[in-house]
Design a protein around this motif. Sequence first.
Motif, mmCIF file in Angstrom:
data_model
loop_
_atom_site.group_PDB
_atom_site.id
_atom_site.type_symbol
_atom_site.label_atom_id
_atom_site.label_comp_id
_atom_site.label_asym_id
_atom_site.label_seq_id
_atom_site.Cartn_x
_atom_site.Cartn_y
_atom_site.Cartn_z
ATOM 1 N N ARG A 38 0.830 -1.201 0.000
ATOM 2 C CA ARG A 38 0.000 0.000 0.000
ATOM 3 C C ARG A 38 0.868 1.255 0.000
ATOM 4 O O ARG A 38 2.064 1.207 0.323
ATOM 5 C CB ARG A 38 -0.961 0.024 1.182
ATOM 6 N N GLN A 39 0.254 2.365 -0.368
ATOM 7 C CA GLN A 39 0.958 3.635 -0.457
ATOM 8 C C GLN A 39 0.018 4.762 -0.046
ATOM 9 O O GLN A 39 -0.854 5.161 -0.820
ATOM 10 C CB GLN A 39 1.484 3.857 -1.878
ATOM 11 N N PRO A 40 0.177 5.273 1.164
ATOM 12 C CA PRO A 40 -0.638 6.431 1.583
ATOM 13 C C PRO A 40 -0.352 7.613 0.668
ATOM 14 O O PRO A 40 0.740 7.723 0.102
ATOM 15 C CB PRO A 40 -0.156 6.701 3.011
ATOM 16 N N PRO A 41 -1.307 8.501 0.527
ATOM 17 C CA PRO A 41 -1.120 9.658 -0.361
ATOM 18 C C PRO A 41 0.148 10.431 -0.032
ATOM 19 O O PRO A 41 0.377 10.810 1.120
ATOM 20 C CB PRO A 41 -2.374 10.497 -0.091
ATOM 21 N N GLY A 42 0.982 10.621 -1.043
ATOM 22 C CA GLY A 42 2.208 11.394 -0.877
ATOM 23 C C GLY A 42 3.315 10.701 -0.118
ATOM 24 O O GLY A 42 4.336 11.329 0.197
ATOM 25 N N ALA A 87 -8.087 6.259 9.718
ATOM 26 C CA ALA A 87 -7.701 7.137 8.612
ATOM 27 C C ALA A 87 -6.278 6.833 8.139
ATOM 28 O O ALA A 87 -5.947 7.059 6.973
ATOM 29 C CB ALA A 87 -7.819 8.594 9.046
ATOM 30 N N ALA A 88 -5.444 6.318 9.023
ATOM 31 C CA ALA A 88 -4.066 5.984 8.656
ATOM 32 C C ALA A 88 -3.980 4.850 7.646
ATOM 33 O O ALA A 88 -2.924 4.627 7.044
ATOM 34 C CB ALA A 88 -3.267 5.627 9.902
ATOM 35 N N ASP A 89 -5.066 4.128 7.454
ATOM 36 C CA ASP A 89 -5.094 3.040 6.474
ATOM 37 C C ASP A 89 -5.526 3.520 5.093
ATOM 38 O O ASP A 89 -5.587 2.727 4.147
ATOM 39 C CB ASP A 89 -6.019 1.922 6.955
ATOM 40 N N THR A 90 -5.836 4.789 4.971
ATOM 41 C CA THR A 90 -6.159 5.361 3.669
ATOM 42 C C THR A 90 -4.934 5.307 2.775
ATOM 43 O O THR A 90 -3.856 5.803 3.146
ATOM 44 C CB THR A 90 -6.621 6.821 3.825
ATOM 45 N N ALA A 91 -5.076 4.685 1.612
ATOM 46 C CA ALA A 91 -3.918 4.463 0.750
ATOM 47 C C ALA A 91 -4.359 3.893 -0.591
ATOM 48 O O ALA A 91 -5.501 3.451 -0.745
ATOM 49 C CB ALA A 91 -2.936 3.484 1.400
ATOM 50 N N VAL A 92 -3.442 3.911 -1.543
ATOM 51 C CA VAL A 92 -3.595 3.092 -2.734
ATOM 52 C C VAL A 92 -3.071 1.706 -2.380
ATOM 53 O O VAL A 92 -1.962 1.574 -1.860
ATOM 54 C CB VAL A 92 -2.807 3.669 -3.923
ATOM 55 N N TYR A 93 -3.890 0.709 -2.635
ATOM 56 C CA TYR A 93 -3.514 -0.677 -2.347
ATOM 57 C C TYR A 93 -3.191 -1.378 -3.665
ATOM 58 O O TYR A 93 -3.988 -1.349 -4.609
ATOM 59 C CB TYR A 93 -4.644 -1.395 -1.612
ATOM 60 N N GLN A 109 -2.806 -2.263 -11.069
ATOM 61 C CA GLN A 109 -2.788 -0.812 -11.265
ATOM 62 C C GLN A 109 -3.000 -0.047 -9.966
ATOM 63 O O GLN A 109 -2.719 1.150 -9.901
ATOM 64 C CB GLN A 109 -3.873 -0.409 -12.267
ATOM 65 N N GLY A 110 -3.479 -0.744 -8.943
ATOM 66 C CA GLY A 110 -3.727 -0.104 -7.662
ATOM 67 C C GLY A 110 -5.162 0.354 -7.523
ATOM 68 O O GLY A 110 -5.806 0.715 -8.512
ATOM 69 N N THR A 111 -5.649 0.336 -6.306
ATOM 70 C CA THR A 111 -6.996 0.820 -6.021
ATOM 71 C C THR A 111 -6.952 1.702 -4.783
ATOM 72 O O THR A 111 -6.347 1.337 -3.765
ATOM 73 C CB THR A 111 -7.978 -0.343 -5.838
ATOM 74 N N MET A 112 -7.567 2.863 -4.887
ATOM 75 C CA MET A 112 -7.564 3.813 -3.763
ATOM 76 C C MET A 112 -8.642 3.415 -2.765
ATOM 77 O O MET A 112 -9.809 3.234 -3.151
ATOM 78 C CB MET A 112 -7.827 5.229 -4.282
ATOM 79 N N VAL A 113 -8.260 3.307 -1.509
ATOM 80 C CA VAL A 113 -9.212 3.039 -0.447
ATOM 81 C C VAL A 113 -9.128 4.172 0.560
ATOM 82 O O VAL A 113 -8.059 4.475 1.087
ATOM 83 C CB VAL A 113 -8.929 1.693 0.263
ATOM 84 N N THR A 114 -10.258 4.799 0.794
ATOM 85 C CA THR A 114 -10.346 5.897 1.743
ATOM 86 C C THR A 114 -11.109 5.433 2.975
ATOM 87 O O THR A 114 -12.179 4.813 2.841
ATOM 88 C CB THR A 114 -11.052 7.104 1.115
ATOM 89 N N VAL A 115 -10.564 5.721 4.134
ATOM 90 C CA VAL A 115 -11.252 5.413 5.382
ATOM 91 C C VAL A 115 -11.857 6.720 5.907
ATOM 92 O O VAL A 115 -11.139 7.646 6.283
ATOM 93 C CB VAL A 115 -10.304 4.803 6.425
ATOM 94 N N SER A 116 -13.168 6.778 5.875
ATOM 95 C CA SER A 116 -13.831 8.012 6.303
ATOM 96 C C SER A 116 -15.282 7.713 6.628
ATOM 97 O O SER A 116 -15.879 6.850 5.960
ATOM 98 C CB SER A 116 -13.738 9.073 5.215
#
Lengths: 116, 108
Positions: A38-42, A87-93, A109-116
């Motif tokens: 995974r890769q959190p934004p930025g 929220a810390a798990d928000t990332a591209v997986y 290609q990755g999928t964005m998952v937002t925890v909110s």
Amino acid sequence: QVQLQESGPGLVKPSETLSLTCTVSGGSFSSYYWSWIRQPPGKGLEWIGYIYFTGRTDYKPSLKSRVTMSVDTSKKKFSLTLSSVTAADTAVYYCARDIGDGSLDFWGQGTMVTVS
Amino acid sequence: SSELTQDPAVSVALGQTISITCQGDSLRSYYASWYQQKPGQAPVLVIYGKNIRPSGIPDRFSGSNSGNTSSLTITGAQAEDEAEYYCFSRDSSGNSRVFGGGTRLTVL
């Protein structure tokens, strides 16, 4: 050519469970380690864990209590569940194929998952 | 903190040579693999094993190892090489894996 495709909800509520599936097409499913990253934004890449085609797993120690991976070799799919998300798990997986020596030769290609 | 350490950023003049390094105790026993990631894209494997380039990776990319350090060298850097580069290897246990923190390469 091997292709991997992630699928799953793009939005998960805090404290709930994130579930993703990776479908593999082309190539053999056996004899490989199937990985989640995974890769959190930025931020940088973080290895989450892998599942061998036999079902053997290894997870990043800091995530081990919340991570479960499973595999369905007949459907050439493997899955990730991550419980008690914040929220810390928000990332591209990303899902990827590990050829066994720690080299990830094919990626989804990755999928964005937002925890909110 | 990551068990593999990379410089956060490096720069190279167009056509010159640059080496990006990755340090970690596990690299004394295991090879690192290297990934190039451009904005909005999935990482791409560029070097793995002793110094193996996957099909389609230009031969200006090469890898080397010495002690606890793995290096990715780009000989004759091109504008399209501007990207983030990550090393990846087994951790000290030998089973788990770990990424380096990444190095942003700027081609001037």
